[in-house]
Design an enzyme around this catalytic site. Sequence first.
Site, mmCIF file in Angstrom:
data_model
loop_
_atom_site.group_PDB
_atom_site.id
_atom_site.type_symbol
_atom_site.label_atom_id
_atom_site.label_comp_id
_atom_site.label_asym_id
_atom_site.label_seq_id
_atom_site.Cartn_x
_atom_site.Cartn_y
_atom_site.Cartn_z
ATOM 1 N N TYR A 70 0.752 -1.280 -0.154
ATOM 2 C CA TYR A 70 0.148 -0.126 0.031
ATOM 3 C C TYR A 70 0.872 1.376 0.030
ATOM 4 O O TYR A 70 1.563 1.490 0.965
ATOM 5 C CB TYR A 70 -0.942 0.185 1.335
ATOM 6 N N PHE A 225 -14.262 -5.650 -0.019
ATOM 7 C CA PHE A 225 -15.474 -5.367 -0.890
ATOM 8 C C PHE A 225 -16.631 -5.377 -0.362
ATOM 9 O O PHE A 225 -17.838 -5.963 -0.944
ATOM 10 C CB PHE A 225 -15.158 -5.960 -2.526
ATOM 11 N N PRO A 226 -16.676 -4.949 1.034
ATOM 12 C CA PRO A 226 -18.091 -5.056 1.936
ATOM 13 C C PRO A 226 -19.665 -4.300 1.328
ATOM 14 O O PRO A 226 -20.306 -4.592 1.634
ATOM 15 C CB PRO A 226 -17.986 -4.714 2.937
ATOM 16 N N LEU A 227 -18.983 -3.168 0.100
ATOM 17 C CA LEU A 227 -20.153 -2.539 -0.301
ATOM 18 C C LEU A 227 -20.084 -2.668 -1.947
ATOM 19 O O LEU A 227 -20.725 -1.910 -2.476
ATOM 20 C CB LEU A 227 -19.927 -0.911 0.208
ATOM 21 N N GLY A 228 -19.368 -3.646 -2.169
ATOM 22 C CA GLY A 228 -19.159 -3.602 -3.593
ATOM 23 C C GLY A 228 -17.843 -2.868 -4.144
ATOM 24 O O GLY A 228 -16.863 -2.786 -3.306
ATOM 25 N N PHE A 231 -14.871 -1.669 -9.641
ATOM 26 C CA PHE A 231 -14.679 -2.280 -10.828
ATOM 27 C C PHE A 231 -15.985 -2.745 -11.704
ATOM 28 O O PHE A 231 -16.780 -3.095 -10.998
ATOM 29 C CB PHE A 231 -14.097 -3.647 -10.334
#
Length: 313
Positions: A70, A225-228, A231
């Site tokens: 990161y 990606f807990p909310l999408g 991408f």
Amino acid sequence: MTSPVRSDHVTASGTPRPGGAGQLAHRTVSRIGFGAMQLERLQGDRPAAVKLLRRCIELGVDHIDTAQFYGHGFVNEAIREAVRSQDDVLVATKVGAEPDPEGPLPLRLAQRPEQLRAAVEDNLTTLKTEQLPLVNLRRTDTGPGLRAEGDQLVPLDDQLAELTALRDEGKIGALGLSSVSMDVLRHALPADITCVQNAYSLLSRDDEDLLRLCQEKGIAWVPYFPLGSAFDGIPKVTDEPAVTAAAHETDATPAQIGLAWLLHHAPNILLIPGTANPTHLETNMAAAEITLSPATLAALDAVPPRPADIALH
């Protein structure tokens, strides 16, 4: 009369843990942690990154998720500056990829055992610690993202042998896995896996059986990606009509509803929402205070999954 706060629901400093208490790497941590990836955006303002991390700790977060790749070490350096020993924060990191600034994507895989060892050493150096409490091996068995090819197709046993050796050496406290299938997790269980990080949300629930196995085995489920995601092809939870309706009913944001649903869905789910924005940080932590009624939960549970599996080469 106000009920007393359970002792495991507060941090070492006595601050209530957002979301209550969860188990990760044989420790008790806040169920809402912080995913540090987006701190890359603050590379030109390190004091702002440190200040945001300090605010996380003030809000009761004692679980921060990072990686050496990161910001080419910038995020780890900010964490090193912000987190103090008395904060008793579990800093989890991951290995299996490395920066590739000249490539078509900013990352490339680094799956070979010697690359995993080098990544662990790099994390130890930038975080200035003698042991990494939790190291997640990011594989490529499932979910969106890169797929291994050529010399990056490494047997799981070879990877686990290197990582367990590092654990025996005291450089790693506990092991986790990321982007793995049911078969891979079952095979790895004898290595004492304490965490699984897979893509998972209200709309992406292909791994429901894997989540339940983790719950049965006492393994933390820490979805990315807990909310999408932005991408293409990965649905956004915040665009789902049932989510926006629930947000209107509860005077919350759609993102808060998506996070609150995850907290309600299974007790071993721990969240690591990330942001570089102090206001968004406060909003994410406030998701812990949202109570979803049985009717709202039923409406959300009834939303059909829209799985996505994007492989990038």
